[in-house]
Structures are given as structure tokens and as C-alpha cells.
Motif scaffolding. Structure first.
Motif, PDB file in Angstrom:
ATOM      1  N   LEU A  12       3.240  12.570   6.028  1.00  0.00           N
ATOM      2  CA  LEU A  12       2.516  11.317   6.240  1.00  0.00           C
ATOM      3  C   LEU A  12       1.284  11.252   5.344  1.00  0.00           C
ATOM      4  O   LEU A  12       1.024  10.230   4.698  1.00  0.00           O
ATOM      5  N   LEU A  13       0.522  12.345   5.299  1.00  0.00           N
ATOM      6  CA  LEU A  13      -0.661  12.362   4.443  1.00  0.00           C
ATOM      7  C   LEU A  13      -0.262  12.225   2.973  1.00  0.00           C
ATOM      8  O   LEU A  13      -0.939  11.546   2.196  1.00  0.00           O
ATOM      9  N   GLU A  14       0.839  12.841   2.595  1.00  0.00           N
ATOM     10  CA  GLU A  14       1.318  12.734   1.219  1.00  0.00           C
ATOM     11  C   GLU A  14       1.624  11.280   0.869  1.00  0.00           C
ATOM     12  O   GLU A  14       1.276  10.801  -0.227  1.00  0.00           O
ATOM     13  N   MET A  15       2.278  10.560   1.784  1.00  0.00           N
ATOM     14  CA  MET A  15       2.572   9.145   1.532  1.00  0.00           C
ATOM     15  C   MET A  15       1.284   8.347   1.368  1.00  0.00           C
ATOM     16  O   MET A  15       1.197   7.448   0.523  1.00  0.00           O
ATOM     17  N   GLY A  16       0.279   8.675   2.195  1.00  0.00           N
ATOM     18  CA  GLY A  16      -0.987   7.983   2.069  1.00  0.00           C
ATOM     19  C   GLY A  16      -1.664   8.245   0.740  1.00  0.00           C
ATOM     20  O   GLY A  16      -2.145   7.315   0.069  1.00  0.00           O
ATOM     21  N   LEU A  17      -1.684   9.499   0.318  1.00  0.00           N
ATOM     22  CA  LEU A  17      -2.323   9.868  -0.947  1.00  0.00           C
ATOM     23  C   LEU A  17      -1.585   9.275  -2.152  1.00  0.00           C
ATOM     24  O   LEU A  17      -2.192   9.014  -3.192  1.00  0.00           O
ATOM     25  N   ALA A  18      -0.278   9.058  -2.004  1.00  0.00           N
ATOM     26  CA  ALA A  18       0.517   8.488  -3.097  1.00  0.00           C
ATOM     27  C   ALA A  18       0.425   6.963  -3.154  1.00  0.00           C
ATOM     28  O   ALA A  18       1.027   6.340  -4.037  1.00  0.00           O
ATOM     29  N   GLY A  19      -0.296   6.369  -2.206  1.00  0.00           N
ATOM     30  CA  GLY A  19      -0.448   4.918  -2.189  1.00  0.00           C
ATOM     31  C   GLY A  19       0.720   4.168  -1.591  1.00  0.00           C
ATOM     32  O   GLY A  19       0.781   2.942  -1.658  1.00  0.00           O
ATOM     33  N   GLN A  20       1.645   4.886  -0.959  1.00  0.00           N
ATOM     34  CA  GLN A  20       2.828   4.233  -0.413  1.00  0.00           C
ATOM     35  C   GLN A  20       2.542   3.451   0.862  1.00  0.00           C
ATOM     36  O   GLN A  20       3.348   2.609   1.264  1.00  0.00           O
ATOM     37  N   LEU A  21       1.410   3.717   1.492  1.00  0.00           N
ATOM     38  CA  LEU A  21       1.080   3.054   2.760  1.00  0.00           C
ATOM     39  C   LEU A  21      -0.062   2.065   2.610  1.00  0.00           C
ATOM     40  O   LEU A  21      -0.632   1.609   3.610  1.00  0.00           O
ATOM     41  N   ASP A  22      -0.401   1.703   1.369  1.00  0.00           N
ATOM     42  CA  ASP A  22      -1.559   0.829   1.159  1.00  0.00           C
ATOM     43  C   ASP A  22      -1.342  -0.593   1.647  1.00  0.00           C
ATOM     44  O   ASP A  22      -2.300  -1.377   1.739  1.00  0.00           O
ATOM     45  N   PHE A  23      -0.105  -0.971   1.964  1.00  0.00           N
ATOM     46  CA  PHE A  23       0.169  -2.319   2.447  1.00  0.00           C
ATOM     47  C   PHE A  23      -0.004  -2.442   3.961  1.00  0.00           C
ATOM     48  O   PHE A  23       0.026  -3.560   4.503  1.00  0.00           O
ATOM     49  N   LEU A  24      -0.182  -1.323   4.651  1.00  0.00           N
ATOM     50  CA  LEU A  24      -0.316  -1.350   6.100  1.00  0.00           C
ATOM     51  C   LEU A  24      -1.622  -2.022   6.519  1.00  0.00           C
ATOM     52  O   LEU A  24      -2.657  -1.857   5.874  1.00  0.00           O
ATOM     53  N   ASP A  25      -1.565  -2.750   7.632  1.00  0.00           N
ATOM     54  CA  ASP A  25      -2.760  -3.352   8.212  1.00  0.00           C
ATOM     55  C   ASP A  25      -3.413  -2.432   9.227  1.00  0.00           C
ATOM     56  O   ASP A  25      -4.493  -2.736   9.746  1.00  0.00           O
TER      57      ASP A  25
END
Length: 376
Positions: free
Chosen positions: A79-92
Motif C-alpha cells: 500500500l505504501l509503495e502504491m502511494g509513493l509511486a503516485g498510483q493513489l493520488d486520485f483518491l479523495d
């Protein structure tokens, strides 16, 4: 030739993050991500947002290892990896539930790494059978509703939660039927297909998902009966490694019971009486205990043994995430109880870090041959 009725579900699961991002761009709706298990999706739905279940177990970590200890499980690390990769930047917004020390540490790490993001820690009670657990959980859901209102701009009112409960009850009822059809007609309702339905339900709008399910071949007389398949019970968190569902179908393993947080546990339990928040509390407390929760050891073992025996399984498969202490705490007691009842068990350690799917297939095949000798 008509469209394959299974294709909408496959489209969601082919790339769940991209599908949710596209849905947001297309509809202008809000998307709230959440880690598993036990985040009340109904409340996110009632707040006008799409609940998006996030699974980090299949993500190869690189950057995240600089922020979390190496012994962190793949679910949190991914999960942290996805965040650091910018994959979750669309989440509200992002919801991390408190189910173990790792998720607690993950929340604090996330807060430090992404201080500007909207995120919330859902403080689930650890002792669900404690006399004050119900009262505590009700108060926590009240607080959670206020947090969702800040994330989405729409507070989940009791009226809207009631409407959401109705949608989710219809969805879970239909998914339970799919689960039952796997036992009756596994040649059509394969384990891979049934879990495709359950996993996509946690990533797509439920109303839309329900409309897709209406087009599936629900006629009960389709397909061959499960002759020669070996009934098994599975305990774990998520279906990992990739391809394990297809392995079970190909090897003739018939899953007659399981406790996966993205599987039957996500559709189990009924709402209780009272207002909608009380109904949610009743369902959450009624679910089989997740390994991170606490109870009397004897009751944990006996309730697990009862579920296995009621399922009619000839063997039990444990899918234990590597570095998951919670999964390991109860394992010796559960194995001892199964051995006493002469129920064979197979323990598989799963992780994206150093676990071979080919080796897992060999062990599953050997286990199937061992417990299914009388069916050969």
C-alpha cells in the motif's frame, strides 16, 4: 454473438486503480480507498463516494522499504509503495483500519509521508466479545461518519446509511448465491469466477455491479456436478499468489468454506435490529474473528473447528502472509485441533518477496492427492 457477461468484472479487475480513476473522471464522483478488513463500505457509499478496496500484497516494493521495517507484511508494504509511486493520488481519502500493530504503524508512516492527504484511522475494537465492544464500536462509527463528511463533503446521514444497507444486502445475497453455485456446478461457477465477482464488488459501484450480475447464467441446472473434486476449507487474508484461484480449479479442489477478507467473509453476516449504525455494529461483531482480533483461545479454536466440520471439507489450507504475526499466533493451536480430529492441513506462506507460485502449485497438487485418494 452477445457480449460475455463476465467481461465487466474482468475489466474492473484487470486494473482496479485505473478503472476507479476512469470512473472518477467520467462521473465526477468521489473515491475513498480503504485497506482490508472490516471498513464499513456502506458508510462510504452513504457519503456519496465509491469505496475502493486496496490490496498491497501483489505489489513489488522498492521505495517503501526505506520507510517500513523489512519484516512488514506485503499488504502494508504494498500500500505504501502504491502511494509513493503516485498510483493513489486520485483518491479523495484513505481509510486504514486498526487490526494489528502493522496497520497502526502504517497509518503513522502514511501521516508522516503524506501529511497533506486526507486519511483516517478506523479504530476497530480488538476484543469484539468484550461487554463494552458494541458501545465502543457504535461511537467509533459515529466519529468515522464525521470524518467521511469532511472527506467527501457529504455526511452519511442515518437515512442514507439505511438506503446503502439495502443495496449492500441485495449485493451480498446475490454473491452468496454465486458462492453456493460453486459447490453445485463448479464447471460453470469456477472458484476463479466466483472470486472475480466478490473482488470486483469491492472495487466497483454496487448498483452497477448488481446490474452486471443480473446478466450472468444463474440457472442452477447448468454445468457438471462436482464429481471427483476434493472439498477443502481455506483460512487466510487474500488470495495470493496470483493464479492460485485457477490452480485450485485446475487441481480439482472444491472450496466449500473460507475466511478470506476479500472472499466469503466480505459477504457473510446479516444486519441486526435497530438504527442503521446499530445494524452495522451487529454485522461486524458477528463475523468470524480476523486473526488480529482477540478472544479466548479455546473459543477461537472451537469456532474454527466447527466451521471446518460444518463445511464438509476433507482438508484445510492455510494461506499465511509472510511476516504476519497475527496469522501465526493461532496457527499452532488450530493445527493441533485439526490433527486431533484427523483433518489434514497444509500451511502455505505467501508473499511477493521470495515465494514461488510453482512451488505452491506442487504442494497444492500433493495435498490434493493425499486427501483425495478415495476419489481417484
Amino acid at each position: 454473438m452477445g457480449m460475455d457477461p463476465w467481461s465487466p468484472f474482468r475489466e474492473v479487475m484487470a486494473d482496479p486503480l485505473q478503472w476507479a480513476r476512469s470512473w472518477k473522471d467520467r462521473t465526477g464522483g468521489k473515491v475513498i480507498g480503504h485497506l482490508l478488513p472490516d471498513v464499513p463500505e456502506e458508510m462510504i457509499h452513504a457519503a456519496g463516494a465509491l469505496p475502493l478496496a486496496l490490496e498491497g500484497a501483489r505489489v513489488t516494493a522498492s521505495k517503501a522499504q526505506a520507510s517500513l521495517p523489512g519484516y512488514t507484511c506485503s499488504h502494508a508494504m504494498g500500500l505504501l509503495e502504491m502511494g509513493l509511486a503516485g498510483q493513489l493520488d486520485f483518491l479523495d481519502g484513505l481509510i486504514i483500519p486498526y487490526v494489528c500493530d502493522t496497520t497502526r504503524n502504517l497509518y503513522h508512516t502514511w501521516s508522516h509521508t503524506f501529511p497533506q492527504s486526507r486519511h483516517e484511522f478506523l479504530r476497530l475494537p480488538k476484543r469484539l466479545y468484550h461487554p463494552s465492544a458494541r458501545e465502543y464500536l457504535r461511537a467509533e462509527l459515529d466519529r468515522f461518519g464525521e470524518a467521511l463528511g469532511r472527506m467527501t463533503g457529504r455526511y452519511p446521514s442515518l437515512e442514507n446509511i439505511t438506503l446503502s444497507l439495502s443495496v449492500y444486502q441485495k449485493s451480498r445475497s446475490r454473491l452468496r448465491k454465486a458462492y453456493a453455485l460453486h459447490r453445485e456446478r463448479p464447471s460453470i461457477w469456477t472458484w476463479e469466477r466466483v472470486n472475480l465477482l466478490m473482488a470486483s464488488a469491492m472495487k466497483a459501484p454496487r448498483e452497477e455491479h448488481l446490474s452486471w450480475m443480473e446478466k450472468l447464467p444463474w440457472e442452477i441446472d447448468q454445468g457438471r456436478k462436482p464429481n471427483g473434486r476434493v472439498p477443502v476449507y481455506v483460512r487466510g487474508k487474500i488470495w495470493d499468489p496470483p493464479g492460485i484461484l485457477e490452480m485450485m480449479d485446475e487441481l480439482g479442489l472444491l472450496v466449500v468454506g473460507e475466511e478470506m477478507v476479500c472472499g466469503f467473509r466480505s459477504i457473510a453476516g446479516d444486519y441486526g435490529q435497530g438504527d442503521p449504525l446499530e445494524a452495522l455494529v451487529s454485522r461486524l461483531i458477528s463475523l468470524p474473528l480476523y486473526p488480529g482480533y482477540h478472544d479466548e483461545p479455546g473459543r477461537i479454536v472451537q469456532s474454527f473447528l466447527d466451521r471446518v466440520q460444518e463445511s464438509g471439507a476433507k482438508g484445510v489450507i492455510f494461506l499465511n502472509p509472510k511476516f504476519c504475526e497475527a496469522a501465526g499466533f493461532d496457527l499452532p493451536d488450530l493445527q493441533k485441533a485439526l490433527e486431533k480430529e484427523k483433518i489434514p492441513a497444509l500451511v502455505l506462506e505467501t508473499s511477493t518477496r521470495g515465494v514461488s507460485p510453482a512451488q505452491i502449485r506442487v504442494r497444492l497438487e500433493a495435498f490434493r492427492e493425499m486427501i483425495g485418494e478415495d476419489l481417484l
